[in-house]
Design a protein around this motif. Structure first.
Motif, PDB file in Angstrom:
ATOM      1  N   GLY A 198       0.813  -1.214   0.000  1.00 22.55           N
ATOM      2  CA  GLY A 198       0.000   0.000   0.000  1.00 22.55           C
ATOM      3  C   GLY A 198       0.846   1.262   0.000  1.00 22.55           C
ATOM      4  N   PHE A 199       0.209   2.397   0.249  1.00 19.92           N
ATOM      5  CA  PHE A 199       0.952   3.656   0.324  1.00 19.92           C
ATOM      6  C   PHE A 199       0.157   4.661   1.140  1.00 19.92           C
ATOM      7  N   PRO A 200       0.820   5.675   1.681  1.00 21.07           N
ATOM      8  CA  PRO A 200       0.135   6.626   2.553  1.00 21.07           C
ATOM      9  C   PRO A 200      -0.832   7.535   1.792  1.00 21.07           C
ATOM     10  N   PRO A 201      -1.872   8.043   2.485  1.00 20.74           N
ATOM     11  CA  PRO A 201      -2.797   8.986   1.864  1.00 20.74           C
ATOM     12  C   PRO A 201      -2.041  10.220   1.367  1.00 20.74           C
ATOM     13  N   GLY A 202      -2.524  10.805   0.322  1.00 19.39           N
ATOM     14  CA  GLY A 202      -1.886  12.016  -0.182  1.00 19.39           C
ATOM     15  C   GLY A 202      -0.801  11.750  -1.195  1.00 19.39           C
ATOM     16  N   THR A 203      -0.492  10.458  -1.454  1.00 14.99           N
ATOM     17  CA  THR A 203       0.522  10.117  -2.449  1.00 14.99           C
ATOM     18  C   THR A 203       0.044  10.502  -3.849  1.00 14.99           C
ATOM     19  N   THR A 204       0.909  11.155  -4.600  1.00 12.67           N
ATOM     20  CA  THR A 204       0.542  11.519  -5.975  1.00 12.67           C
ATOM     21  C   THR A 204       1.668  11.073  -6.911  1.00 12.67           C
ATOM     22  N   GLY A 205       1.386  11.148  -8.192  1.00 14.89           N
ATOM     23  CA  GLY A 205       2.416  10.804  -9.170  1.00 14.89           C
ATOM     24  C   GLY A 205       1.824  10.801 -10.555  1.00 14.89           C
ATOM     25  N   ARG A 206       2.691  10.774 -11.529  1.00  8.52           N
ATOM     26  CA  ARG A 206       2.245  10.811 -12.929  1.00  8.52           C
ATOM     27  C   ARG A 206       1.406   9.609 -13.309  1.00  8.52           C
ATOM     28  N   GLY A 207       1.806   8.448 -12.817  1.00 12.04           N
ATOM     29  CA  GLY A 207       1.068   7.234 -13.171  1.00 12.04           C
ATOM     30  C   GLY A 207      -0.344   7.267 -12.606  1.00 12.04           C
ATOM     31  N   LEU A 208      -0.461   7.697 -11.356  1.00  3.15           N
ATOM     32  CA  LEU A 208      -1.794   7.781 -10.742  1.00  3.15           C
ATOM     33  C   LEU A 208      -2.641   8.796 -11.496  1.00  3.15           C
ATOM     34  N   SER A 209      -2.056   9.945 -11.820  1.00  4.81           N
ATOM     35  CA  SER A 209      -2.794  10.967 -12.588  1.00  4.81           C
ATOM     36  C   SER A 209      -3.177  10.450 -13.963  1.00  4.81           C
ATOM     37  N   ALA A 210      -2.267   9.718 -14.597  1.00  6.53           N
ATOM     38  CA  ALA A 210      -2.541   9.215 -15.951  1.00  6.53           C
ATOM     39  C   ALA A 210      -3.706   8.233 -15.934  1.00  6.53           C
ATOM     40  N   MET A 211      -3.750   7.360 -14.933  1.00 14.85           N
ATOM     41  CA  MET A 211      -4.869   6.403 -14.856  1.00 14.85           C
ATOM     42  C   MET A 211      -6.188   7.149 -14.712  1.00 14.85           C
ATOM     43  N   LYS A 212      -6.201   8.184 -13.862  1.00 14.79           N
ATOM     44  CA  LYS A 212      -7.431   8.986 -13.695  1.00 14.79           C
ATOM     45  C   LYS A 212      -7.797   9.660 -15.006  1.00 14.79           C
ATOM     46  N   ALA A 213      -6.788  10.161 -15.709  1.00 13.75           N
ATOM     47  CA  ALA A 213      -7.040  10.857 -16.981  1.00 13.75           C
ATOM     48  C   ALA A 213      -7.578   9.892 -18.041  1.00 13.75           C
ATOM     49  N   HIS A 214      -7.074   8.642 -18.052  1.00 10.56           N
ATOM     50  CA  HIS A 214      -7.578   7.652 -19.019  1.00 10.56           C
ATOM     51  C   HIS A 214      -9.080   7.448 -18.834  1.00 10.56           C
ATOM     52  N   PHE A 215      -9.518   7.389 -17.591  1.00  9.11           N
ATOM     53  CA  PHE A 215     -10.952   7.188 -17.342  1.00  9.11           C
ATOM     54  C   PHE A 215     -11.742   8.464 -17.577  1.00  9.11           C
ATOM     55  N   ALA A 216     -11.219   9.590 -17.084  1.00  6.36           N
ATOM     56  CA  ALA A 216     -11.927  10.860 -17.272  1.00  6.36           C
ATOM     57  C   ALA A 216     -12.094  11.162 -18.759  1.00  6.36           C
ATOM     58  N   GLY A 217     -11.089  10.788 -19.558  1.00  8.39           N
ATOM     59  CA  GLY A 217     -11.098  11.077 -20.993  1.00  8.39           C
ATOM     60  C   GLY A 217     -12.216  10.373 -21.753  1.00  8.39           C
ATOM     61  N   VAL A 218     -12.763   9.307 -21.172  1.00  7.95           N
ATOM     62  CA  VAL A 218     -13.890   8.621 -21.817  1.00  7.95           C
ATOM     63  C   VAL A 218     -15.159   8.730 -20.961  1.00  7.95           C
ATOM     64  N   GLY A 219     -15.210   9.773 -20.137  1.00  8.58           N
ATOM     65  CA  GLY A 219     -16.432  10.061 -19.390  1.00  8.58           C
ATOM     66  C   GLY A 219     -16.574   9.296 -18.082  1.00  8.58           C
ATOM     67  N   GLY A 220     -15.506   8.654 -17.631  1.00  7.96           N
ATOM     68  CA  GLY A 220     -15.571   7.882 -16.399  1.00  7.96           C
ATOM     69  C   GLY A 220     -14.819   8.541 -15.261  1.00  7.96           C
ATOM     70  N   ALA A 221     -14.609   7.791 -14.207  1.00 13.17           N
ATOM     71  CA  ALA A 221     -13.873   8.296 -13.053  1.00 13.17           C
ATOM     72  C   ALA A 221     -13.118   7.141 -12.417  1.00 13.17           C
ATOM     73  N   LEU A 222     -11.989   7.457 -11.778  1.00 12.85           N
ATOM     74  CA  LEU A 222     -11.150   6.410 -11.206  1.00 12.85           C
ATOM     75  C   LEU A 222     -10.522   6.906  -9.907  1.00 12.85           C
ATOM     76  N   THR A 223     -10.437   6.012  -8.944  1.00  6.03           N
ATOM     77  CA  THR A 223      -9.749   6.341  -7.697  1.00  6.03           C
ATOM     78  C   THR A 223      -8.705   5.267  -7.412  1.00  6.03           C
ATOM     79  N   VAL A 224      -7.657   5.643  -6.721  1.00  3.13           N
ATOM     80  CA  VAL A 224      -6.626   4.694  -6.308  1.00  3.13           C
ATOM     81  C   VAL A 224      -6.490   4.829  -4.802  1.00  3.13           C
ATOM     82  N   ASN A 225      -6.715   3.716  -4.121  1.00  2.00           N
ATOM     83  CA  ASN A 225      -6.720   3.749  -2.671  1.00  2.00           C
ATOM     84  C   ASN A 225      -5.647   2.795  -2.135  1.00  2.00           C
TER      85      ASN A 225
END
Ligand SMILES: Nc1ncnc2c1ncn2[C@@H]1O[C@H](COP(=O)(O)OP(=O)(O)O)[C@@H](O)[C@H]1O
Ligand SMILES: [Mg+2]
Length: 125
Positions: free
Chosen positions: A71-98
């Motif tokens: 796992g990883f601590p809350p508040g962790t960010t990074g390009r890969g996490l942002s990219a996964m969210k963008a892949h879903f947002a780009g087709v009208g969806g949403a994604l979270t990584v917990n």
């Protein structure tokens, strides 16, 4: 997936990949998201098992990738996490990584049914 599993030594359980049933663009974004999730699991998780589920139902397309790694601590960010969210947002969806420290990581994405309808093809008279 079998090759990835053999190479990194992490067991993969895949529940369904009905990609033929979704528009190409959605399938490509889904693939890219799963690739990044697996790259993160390989690089960061120290997991023993990862479960990947893709289901299409009346609420749309749901992706879940969960691992039993560190796992990883809350508040962790990074390009890969942002990219996964963008892949879903780009087709009208949403994604979270917990990530839960010491207890694994879960990537959850949802694409609503309206976003799964292929674009209309213009018919020339
Ligand atoms: N499955 C995972 N298990 C453990 N840590 C993870 C996992 N996925 C992401 N992380 C953490 O989140 C951070 C950010 O991920 P990401 O945005 O993909 O960047 P990168 O992989 O380039 O470090 C990683 O550096 C790692 O600390
Ligand atoms: Mg990454």
């Amino acid at each position: 997936m079998a090759e990835w599993s053999a190479r990194v030594g992490i067991v993969v359980e895949v529940w369904a990949l009905p990609e033929g049933d979704v528009p190409d663009l959605v399938a490509r974004n889904l693939d890219a998201t799963v690739c990044e999730a697996l790259a993160n699991i390989e690089r960061h998780s120290r997991a023993r098992t990862v479960a990947i589920a893709v289901t299409v139902g009346k609420n749309g397309l749901r992706l879940t990738v969960s691992d039993d790694g560190r796992g990883f601590p809350p508040g962790t960010t990074g390009r890969g996490l942002s990219a996964m969210k963008a892949h879903f947002a780009g087709v009208g969806g949403a994604l979270t990584v917990n990530g839960v420290p010491g207890a694994g990581t879960t990537v959850r994405g949802l694409i609503p049914p309206g976003a799964l309808v292929p674009p209309a093809v213009e018919v020339l008279a």
